[in-house]
Design a protein around this motif. Structure first.
Motif, PDB file in Angstrom:
ATOM      1  N   ARG A  37      40.414  38.597  30.819  1.00  0.00           N
ATOM      2  CA  ARG A  37      39.164  39.286  31.034  1.00  0.00           C
ATOM      3  C   ARG A  37      38.772  38.869  32.458  1.00  0.00           C
ATOM      4  O   ARG A  37      38.252  39.366  33.135  1.00  0.00           O
ATOM      5  N   LEU A  38      39.210  37.747  32.978  1.00  0.00           N
ATOM      6  CA  LEU A  38      39.099  37.372  34.492  1.00  0.00           C
ATOM      7  C   LEU A  38      39.645  38.264  35.150  1.00  0.00           C
ATOM      8  O   LEU A  38      39.155  38.393  36.492  1.00  0.00           O
ATOM      9  N   ARG A  39      41.072  38.311  35.173  1.00  0.00           N
ATOM     10  CA  ARG A  39      41.803  39.309  36.163  1.00  0.00           C
ATOM     11  C   ARG A  39      41.326  40.574  36.118  1.00  0.00           C
ATOM     12  O   ARG A  39      41.564  41.199  37.303  1.00  0.00           O
ATOM     13  N   PHE A  40      40.634  41.146  35.073  1.00  0.00           N
ATOM     14  CA  PHE A  40      40.281  42.660  35.008  1.00  0.00           C
ATOM     15  C   PHE A  40      39.062  42.619  35.854  1.00  0.00           C
ATOM     16  O   PHE A  40      38.503  43.754  35.715  1.00  0.00           O
ATOM     17  N   ALA A  41      38.304  41.709  35.953  1.00  0.00           N
ATOM     18  CA  ALA A  41      36.836  41.670  36.197  1.00  0.00           C
ATOM     19  C   ALA A  41      36.717  42.188  37.645  1.00  0.00           C
ATOM     20  O   ALA A  41      37.641  41.775  38.643  1.00  0.00           O
ATOM     21  N   PRO A  42      35.745  43.079  38.144  1.00  0.00           N
ATOM     22  CA  PRO A  42      35.648  43.461  39.498  1.00  0.00           C
ATOM     23  C   PRO A  42      35.346  42.351  40.327  1.00  0.00           C
ATOM     24  O   PRO A  42      36.049  42.124  41.532  1.00  0.00           O
ATOM     25  N   SER A  43      34.814  41.169  39.925  1.00  0.00           N
ATOM     26  CA  SER A  43      34.607  40.039  40.868  1.00  0.00           C
ATOM     27  C   SER A  43      36.052  39.288  41.208  1.00  0.00           C
ATOM     28  O   SER A  43      35.833  38.816  42.419  1.00  0.00           O
ATOM     29  N   PHE A  44      37.225  39.598  40.523  1.00  0.00           N
ATOM     30  CA  PHE A  44      38.210  39.211  40.975  1.00  0.00           C
ATOM     31  C   PHE A  44      38.844  40.031  41.903  1.00  0.00           C
ATOM     32  O   PHE A  44      39.561  39.476  42.719  1.00  0.00           O
ATOM     33  N   SER A  45      38.950  41.233  41.645  1.00  0.00           N
ATOM     34  CA  SER A  45      39.231  42.148  42.461  1.00  0.00           C
ATOM     35  C   SER A  45      38.810  42.152  43.915  1.00  0.00           C
ATOM     36  O   SER A  45      39.472  42.342  45.167  1.00  0.00           O
ATOM     37  N   ARG A  46      37.316  41.685  43.989  1.00  0.00           N
ATOM     38  CA  ARG A  46      36.574  41.584  45.148  1.00  0.00           C
ATOM     39  C   ARG A  46      37.260  40.629  46.122  1.00  0.00           C
ATOM     40  O   ARG A  46      37.170  40.698  47.484  1.00  0.00           O
ATOM     41  N   LEU A  47      38.025  39.626  45.741  1.00  0.00           N
ATOM     42  CA  LEU A  47      38.484  38.430  46.453  1.00  0.00           C
ATOM     43  C   LEU A  47      39.584  38.892  47.452  1.00  0.00           C
ATOM     44  O   LEU A  47      39.851  38.131  48.480  1.00  0.00           O
ATOM     45  N   ALA A  48      40.153  40.182  47.227  1.00  0.00           N
ATOM     46  CA  ALA A  48      41.190  40.709  48.188  1.00  0.00           C
ATOM     47  C   ALA A  48      40.775  40.807  49.366  1.00  0.00           C
ATOM     48  O   ALA A  48      41.199  40.892  50.472  1.00  0.00           O
ATOM     49  N   GLU A  49      39.343  40.885  49.607  1.00  0.00           N
ATOM     50  CA  GLU A  49      38.415  41.284  50.871  1.00  0.00           C
ATOM     51  C   GLU A  49      37.284  40.384  51.159  1.00  0.00           C
ATOM     52  O   GLU A  49      36.310  40.698  51.748  1.00  0.00           O
ATOM     53  N   VAL A  50      37.657  38.967  50.755  1.00  0.00           N
ATOM     54  CA  VAL A  50      36.873  38.076  51.256  1.00  0.00           C
ATOM     55  C   VAL A  50      37.649  36.772  51.952  1.00  0.00           C
ATOM     56  O   VAL A  50      39.042  36.814  51.667  1.00  0.00           O
TER      57      VAL A  50
END
Length: 522
Positions: A37-50
């Motif tokens: 659930r954490l890996r599929f969350a949009p908030s996790f994907s966002r970290l690629a651009e932070v």
């Protein structure tokens, strides 16, 4: 297994179990569900651009972002958890609350979800704005934002708040298991010896409202989420106040290990770390350590950036804050080993992009991660500022010196400071712009839908808190105060959910400088 074990794996509606022993596959799948659930969350994907430290465009070398950092922290955390489970006394593991490597991985995956645009710089800016513009006494804090995301803001499906994770995973992200002010009582900041992160600091800037006073540096839940934190920790009645769960302690240590090495790797590849400067600092301190130790504080400040003085200031900070673990000989040995293996062994040859240069730095990073992981041990009865999971004395000093090299020779650079001042101005403009927009009664209905949703979510949380725990709001429960706090928290939630690029883009468009109009529904 502690009596608390049966409660510790509870979602909001479904029970699980807990043990330091291998789990039946049916139970382990619950932790795997959390992890995915954490890996599929949009908030996790966002970290690629932070940002981790600098944006990818700031340097010719490849640098870590929050996502690559998180992936590596997860790998280190898993290795530590598996190593401790395999080599430690199982009775001690049970007494400390149990250890599950999947829960540890889930905590590592989640640990940076709350980082706003531009990393720690963004965190400081949003904290200042939260307290001075919106009157939110608990401000903004990345760890509290992480807890808010996984329990309230992330969307899993119809009718769900947050990701509906097990109590164990929710507890495993609580690096600082207290609120900023009101829980527990007495608050850790008032203890004779506050735990790490709970000490009260000064105002962040001269312009800050004096009535806000000093604030605890770190905490893990804002006022609207404090009841959830209390409920989660209630699943661990054997956990001492202010103490992390074992999985959280492993994740926290893995974060320290990864941070101490990967940023040095980035800035060596980018040519930012200069051999002559770093070598002179370590060499001068080692040669003149007794003279430097005898120098009074005023004279040391006057010497400013003269070689050796930075390390001496670090040594004194460690003595003041962590006398329970600090050792003069171990500190000197740490300086020597890093000077020999990193400075002379890696920095002495500039990174020229060759495979040989990559082998040198990656070999150093890999061997030191293995070394630090192998030094991890359980501590049955740690001091207040310590942890149940700790490095050996020498390794602790080595991590401190490695982090110093990054801080002193990268984070203190004027060119980085100039860029960060621009980033701070962009975030300030964005927050004030959205506040002004929502204050415009004619145009507020056209504000971003997600922003409106987040303000409404925050309003529900503050009204609930006003009914159930008005003391957490210092009894400021009139509708105007609640509405102002809700707007502030909603705006902060929205801005913190943006990537670096989105922050700049939205700020420019609201300032009339952006050229792009249609932005995919944002």
């Amino acid at each position: 297994m502690q009596e608390s074990g049966q409660q510790a794996r509870v979602r909001r509606a479904r029970p699980e179990t807990r043990s330091s022993r291998p789990l039946a596959s049916g139970y382990e799948s619950e932790f795997r569900v959390d992890l995915e659930r954490l890996r599929f969350a949009p908030s996790f994907s966002r970290l690629a651009e932070v940002t981790q430290v600098v944006t990818a465009a700031s340097t010719p070398g490849v640098v870590h972002n929050r996502l690559t950092h998180t992936i590596k922290v997860t790998a280190v955390a898993r290795a530590i958890a598996v190593g401790l489970w395999s080599s430690s006394d199982q009775e001690l593991l049970d007494r400390l609350g149990g250890l599950d490597h999947v829960v540890t991985q889930a905590a590592a995956v989640a640990h940076d979800l709350g980082h706003p645009p531009f990393g720690h710089l963004g965190e400081r800016v949003l904290d200042r704005l939260a307290r001075t513009r919106f009157g939110l006494r608990d401000g903004f804090e990345g760890n509290a934002q992480t807890f808010r995301i996984i329990t309230e803001l992330e969307v899993l499906g119809p009718g769900d708040e947050g990701l509906n994770l097990t109590a164990a995973v929710r507890a495993a992200v609580l690096k600082y298991p207290w609120g900023r002010f009101h829980w527990p009582d007495p608050h850790p900041s008032s203890w004779p010896e506050p735990p790490r992160g709970a000490a009260v600091g000064p105002r962040r800037s001269p312009s800050e409202d004096l009535s806000l006073g000093g604030v605890p540096a770190k905490f893990s839940a804002y006022v609207p989420d404090l009841a959830e934190l209390v409920d989660v920790l209630g699943a661990f009645p054997g956990l001492a106040p202010g103490r992390q769960t074992l999985e959280c302690a492993v994740m926290d240590l893995a974060d320290d290990i990864a941070y101490s090495l990967h940023d040095l790797e980035d800035f060596h590849r980018s040519g930012v770390l200069q051999y002559s400067l770093v070598s002179a600092e370590l060499r001068e301190w080692a040669t003149n350590r007794r003279e430097l130790a005898a120098t009074d504080g005023a004279e040391l400040r006057e010497r400013a950036r003269r070689p050796g003085t930075g390390l001496e200031r670090l040594r004194r900070r460690l003595v003041d804050k962590d006398a329970w673990v600090f050792d003069e000989d171990a500190f000197a040995e740490a300086v020597g080993s890093i000077g020999e293996e990193f400075v002379d062994g890696v920095l002495a040859v500039p990174h020229d992009g060759s495979m040989a240069a990559d082998r040198a730095i990656s070999g150093f990073t890999g061997s030191w991660i293995d070394r630090l992981i192998s030094s991890v041990r359980l501590v049955a009865d740690p001091p207040v500022r310590g942890s149940t999971v700790s490095l050996s004395t020498l390794a602790w000093h080595q991590v401190s010196v490695l982090k110093f090299v990054h801080q002193y020779f990268v984070l203190n650079r004027p060119d980085l400071a100039m860029q960060q001042r621009g980033q701070a101005a962009a975030l300030t403009q964005l927050v004030t712009g959205y506040d002004d927009w929502l204050s415009d009664v004619h145009d507020a209905p056209r504000a971003p839908r997600r922003l409106v949703d987040l303000v409404q979510t925050a309003a529900a949380g503050y009204r609930r808190t006003a009914r159930e725990h008005p003391e957490w709001l210092d009894h400021q429960t009139d509708e105007a105060s609640l509405a102002r706090m809700a707007r502030g928290r909603g705006i902060l939630d929205y801005v913190a959910s943006l990537t670096d690029e989105q922050s700049f883009d939205q700020g420019m468009r609201m300032d009339g400088a952006g050229g792009r109009l249609w932005a995919g529904g944002v």
